[in-house]
Scaffold this motif. Structure first.
Motif, PDB file in Angstrom:
ATOM      1  N   GLY A  89     -19.893  -3.813  12.621  1.00 39.05           N
ATOM      2  CA  GLY A  89     -19.762  -4.798  11.553  1.00 39.05           C
ATOM      3  C   GLY A  89     -20.661  -5.984  11.849  1.00 39.05           C
ATOM      4  O   GLY A  89     -21.378  -6.001  12.856  1.00 39.05           O
ATOM      5  N   LYS A  90     -20.604  -6.985  11.017  1.00 39.49           N
ATOM      6  CA  LYS A  90     -21.429  -8.178  11.230  1.00 39.49           C
ATOM      7  C   LYS A  90     -21.020  -8.893  12.519  1.00 39.49           C
ATOM      8  O   LYS A  90     -21.863  -9.409  13.246  1.00 39.49           O
ATOM      9  N   THR A  91     -19.710  -8.926  12.778  1.00 37.18           N
ATOM     10  CA  THR A  91     -19.198  -9.688  13.918  1.00 37.18           C
ATOM     11  C   THR A  91     -18.417  -8.838  14.921  1.00 37.18           C
ATOM     12  O   THR A  91     -17.773  -9.388  15.812  1.00 37.18           O
ATOM     13  N   ALA A 126     -21.985 -13.778  14.424  1.00 37.30           N
ATOM     14  CA  ALA A 126     -22.720 -12.533  14.237  1.00 37.30           C
ATOM     15  C   ALA A 126     -23.038 -11.911  15.596  1.00 37.30           C
ATOM     16  O   ALA A 126     -23.253 -12.621  16.589  1.00 37.30           O
ATOM     17  N   LYS A 129     -28.617 -10.226  18.154  1.00 43.23           N
ATOM     18  CA  LYS A 129     -29.690  -9.373  17.609  1.00 43.23           C
ATOM     19  C   LYS A 129     -30.222  -8.410  18.667  1.00 43.23           C
ATOM     20  O   LYS A 129     -30.607  -7.285  18.353  1.00 43.23           O
TER      21      LYS A 129
END
Length: 136
Positions: A89-91, A126, A129
């Motif tokens: 997921g995003k987080t 978040a 990356k």
């Protein structure tokens, strides 16, 4: 949310006396420690160091888990703890984990949701990356 079947990571662990109760059976909470080690080593195998993340105000915490205990490991057993990321997921990440014995019998299975948070505030953030790049 991205659902994925990712690589399987395996970590062999020998059961020591410190892992067991008075009867030589692994204490149930120690399976959580074994799974934590496997998840950590899995992420490390991708080239991501948790200490570096902490220096960048990134931390990962267990949000929730569902666990099923099927059979006990015992003193001196060699077990293997597997980790596989099944959702991103995003987080957060969701891991599917298993503890198996030398005959590949599943002793414990779990689904563990790990959230990415800011170390200083504990609030969701978040995913890093570099972690996402390593997963792809």
């Amino acid at each position: 949310m991205n659902t994925r079947k990712n690589q399987h990571f395996s970590l062999p662990i020998r059961v020591y006396i410190e892992d067991t109760d008075a009867g030589g059976i692994v204490f149930y909470a120690n399976y959580l420690k074994f799974m934590e080690r496997s998840r950590t080593e899995y992420i490390r195998s991708l080239g991501i160091e948790l200490r570096t993340g902490m220096q960048q105000n990134i931390s990962y915490v267990v949000h929730s888990l569902e666990i099923k205990y099927k059979k006990s490991a015992r003193l001196d057993d060699l077990i293997t703890v597997t980790s596989e990321i099944i959702k991103v997921g995003k987080t957060y990440l969701v891991f599917e984990q298993h503890v198996v014995d030398e005959n590949n019998t599943v002793l414990v299975s779990a689904e563990v949701k790990v959230a990415c948070v800011s170390l200083d505030s504990g609030k969701p953030r978040a995913l890093d990356k570099h972690l996402l790049e390593a997963l792809n």
